[in-house]
Scaffold this active site. Structure first.
Site, PDB file in Angstrom:
ATOM      1  N   ASP A 165      47.255  -9.160 103.757  1.00 11.49           N
ATOM      2  CA  ASP A 165      46.863  -8.308 104.882  1.00 11.49           C
ATOM      3  C   ASP A 165      46.673  -9.203 106.108  1.00 11.49           C
ATOM      4  O   ASP A 165      47.638  -9.635 106.721  1.00 11.49           O
ATOM      5  CB  ASP A 165      45.588  -7.564 104.455  1.00 11.49           C
ATOM      6  CG  ASP A 165      45.136  -6.494 105.416  1.00 11.49           C
ATOM      7  OD1 ASP A 165      45.973  -5.883 106.071  1.00 11.49           O
ATOM      8  OD2 ASP A 165      43.920  -6.258 105.518  1.00 11.49           O
ATOM      9  N   ASP A 217      41.887  -0.738  94.872  1.00 13.30           N
ATOM     10  CA  ASP A 217      40.816   0.256  94.804  1.00 13.30           C
ATOM     11  C   ASP A 217      40.365   0.723  96.177  1.00 13.30           C
ATOM     12  O   ASP A 217      40.666   0.112  97.206  1.00 13.30           O
ATOM     13  CB  ASP A 217      39.592  -0.345  94.091  1.00 13.30           C
ATOM     14  CG  ASP A 217      38.841  -1.312  94.997  1.00 13.30           C
ATOM     15  OD1 ASP A 217      39.495  -2.160  95.646  1.00 13.30           O
ATOM     16  OD2 ASP A 217      37.599  -1.208  95.091  1.00 13.30           O
ATOM     17  N   LYS A 251      39.798  -8.368  91.764  1.00 17.19           N
ATOM     18  CA  LYS A 251      40.287  -7.664  90.611  1.00 17.19           C
ATOM     19  C   LYS A 251      41.672  -7.049  90.864  1.00 17.19           C
ATOM     20  O   LYS A 251      42.388  -6.671  89.943  1.00 17.19           O
ATOM     21  CB  LYS A 251      39.314  -6.510  90.275  1.00 17.19           C
ATOM     22  CG  LYS A 251      37.915  -6.935  89.964  1.00 17.19           C
ATOM     23  CD  LYS A 251      37.029  -5.686  89.843  1.00 17.19           C
ATOM     24  CE  LYS A 251      35.568  -6.088  89.828  1.00 17.19           C
ATOM     25  NZ  LYS A 251      34.710  -4.890  89.934  1.00 17.19           N
ATOM     26  N   GLY A 252      41.999  -6.955  92.173  1.00 16.42           N
ATOM     27  CA  GLY A 252      43.170  -6.174  92.572  1.00 16.42           C
ATOM     28  C   GLY A 252      44.479  -6.595  91.939  1.00 16.42           C
ATOM     29  O   GLY A 252      45.344  -5.759  91.684  1.00 16.42           O
ATOM     30  N   GLU A 260      48.632 -12.346  94.103  1.00 12.68           N
ATOM     31  CA  GLU A 260      47.729 -11.503  94.895  1.00 12.68           C
ATOM     32  C   GLU A 260      48.273 -10.084  94.961  1.00 12.68           C
ATOM     33  O   GLU A 260      49.480  -9.864  94.889  1.00 12.68           O
ATOM     34  CB  GLU A 260      47.630 -12.061  96.323  1.00 12.68           C
ATOM     35  CG  GLU A 260      46.270 -12.593  96.745  1.00 12.68           C
ATOM     36  CD  GLU A 260      45.169 -11.548  96.878  1.00 12.68           C
ATOM     37  OE1 GLU A 260      45.040 -10.635  96.047  1.00 12.68           O
ATOM     38  OE2 GLU A 260      44.405 -11.671  97.842  1.00 12.68           O
ATOM     39  N   ASP A 261      47.365  -9.115  95.120  1.00  4.94           N
ATOM     40  CA  ASP A 261      47.819  -7.734  95.236  1.00  4.94           C
ATOM     41  C   ASP A 261      48.454  -7.469  96.600  1.00  4.94           C
ATOM     42  O   ASP A 261      49.544  -6.924  96.695  1.00  4.94           O
ATOM     43  CB  ASP A 261      46.643  -6.760  94.985  1.00  4.94           C
ATOM     44  CG  ASP A 261      45.393  -7.070  95.811  1.00  4.94           C
ATOM     45  OD1 ASP A 261      45.411  -8.007  96.646  1.00  4.94           O
ATOM     46  OD2 ASP A 261      44.365  -6.385  95.628  1.00  4.94           O
ATOM     47  N   LYS A 269      51.459  -6.521 104.455  1.00  2.00           N
ATOM     48  CA  LYS A 269      51.329  -5.740 105.699  1.00  2.00           C
ATOM     49  C   LYS A 269      51.493  -6.714 106.862  1.00  2.00           C
ATOM     50  O   LYS A 269      50.489  -7.182 107.420  1.00  2.00           O
ATOM     51  CB  LYS A 269      49.926  -5.139 105.798  1.00  2.00           C
ATOM     52  CG  LYS A 269      49.646  -3.957 104.922  1.00  2.00           C
ATOM     53  CD  LYS A 269      48.245  -3.427 105.280  1.00  2.00           C
ATOM     54  CE  LYS A 269      47.679  -2.534 104.251  1.00  2.00           C
ATOM     55  NZ  LYS A 269      46.247  -2.236 104.464  1.00  2.00           N
ATOM     56  N   VAL A 315      46.107   1.513 101.199  1.00  3.92           N
ATOM     57  CA  VAL A 315      46.730   1.962  99.945  1.00  3.92           C
ATOM     58  C   VAL A 315      45.822   1.696  98.745  1.00  3.92           C
ATOM     59  O   VAL A 315      44.990   0.771  98.765  1.00  3.92           O
ATOM     60  CB  VAL A 315      48.109   1.285  99.724  1.00  3.92           C
ATOM     61  CG1 VAL A 315      49.142   1.822 100.701  1.00  3.92           C
ATOM     62  CG2 VAL A 315      48.017  -0.239  99.807  1.00  3.92           C
ATOM     63  N   ARG A 365      42.031   2.318  90.849  1.00  2.18           N
ATOM     64  CA  ARG A 365      42.806   1.157  90.371  1.00  2.18           C
ATOM     65  C   ARG A 365      43.816   1.555  89.302  1.00  2.18           C
ATOM     66  O   ARG A 365      44.824   0.904  89.097  1.00  2.18           O
ATOM     67  CB  ARG A 365      41.876   0.092  89.771  1.00  2.18           C
ATOM     68  CG  ARG A 365      41.002  -0.621  90.786  1.00  2.18           C
ATOM     69  CD  ARG A 365      40.401  -1.881  90.157  1.00  2.18           C
ATOM     70  NE  ARG A 365      39.232  -2.354  90.866  1.00  2.18           N
ATOM     71  CZ  ARG A 365      39.263  -3.150  91.937  1.00  2.18           C
ATOM     72  NH1 ARG A 365      40.409  -3.549  92.435  1.00  2.18           N
ATOM     73  NH2 ARG A 365      38.133  -3.542  92.504  1.00  2.18           N
TER      74      ARG A 365
END
Ligand code: 5GP
Length: 190
Positions: free
Chosen positions: A103, A160, A43-44, A99-100, A131, A154, A166
């Site tokens: 990582d 979230d 959902k990000g 994508e949010d 990151k 974050v 969110r």
């Protein structure tokens, strides 16, 4: 007594707005005149995608996927599971995976591989946050990257913690940081 979590702004809403416009203009230049198909990872990435799509000056269509990640991050196989597939075919289309946050890279590596198999005309990756210090999969990178950030947890602007935060307009660091599993993801599940 446990202390209540604090939210420290890392990237403000105006910085986010400017960056999203920059990325959208770059996409509009790169694909000048061609249609693009944005694929958001639920959902990000939903808020990033919603803002991005309105700034792209091209013919645009949108679809979504959802994945679940699990297990140890010591190897790159079997760590990600598809839980919602696309509604339509991407064969022959200009696909931009949205994508949010990038990582470890395991999620994007998995998604890129399954999307490549479906023979899009082009496949690019847009990530709002990156990151780099957390990367486990070497050759995974975003073609459009908003901000490189340090190894901090974050929330906000779609991201979230246990389904909270969110809706924050700024991207904030959560302190104290949540307890993370071996994968670097929060242990607390909603
Ligand atoms: P990767 O497979 O690259 O390790 O994980 C990517 C996913 O991990 C992101 O889509 C996001 O759901 C989650 N994630 C990684 N870092 C953070 C973070 O700092 N905050 C939040 N909220 N989620 C994160």
């Amino acid at each position: 007594m446990p202390t209540a979590p604090r939210l420290k702004p890392l990237i403000t809403r105006s910085q986010v707005r400017r960056k999203v416009r920059e990325i959208a203009h770059q996409i509009s230049r790169d694909f000048h005149g061609e249609p693009v198909h944005l694929v958001g990872v639920l959902k990000g990435a939903s808020i990033f995608l919603s803002d991005l799509v309105r700034e792209v000056d091209l013919e645009v269509s949108v679809d979504f996927m959802a994945v679940a990640s699990y297990g140890r991050a010591t190897n790159s196989s079997g760590q990600v599971k598809l839980i919602k597939d696309l509604d339509s075919s991407i064969e022959g289309r200009n696909v931009i995976l949205v994508e949010d946050i990038l990582d470890t890279g395991l999620t994007l590596d998995y998604l890129r591989r399954i999307l490549e198999e479906r023979r899009p005309k082009t496949l690019r990756v847009a990530v709002l946050l990156d990151k780099p210090s957390r990367r486990l999969v070497e050759n995974v990178r975003g073609d459009y990257v908003g901000f490189q950030i340090p190894n901090q947890f974050v929330v906000g602007y779609g991201l979230d913690f246990a389904e909270r935060y969110r809706n924050l307009k700024d991207i904030c660091v959560l302190t104290p940081p949540p307890l993370l599993d071996e994968r670097g993801h929060p242990r607390v599940k909603p």
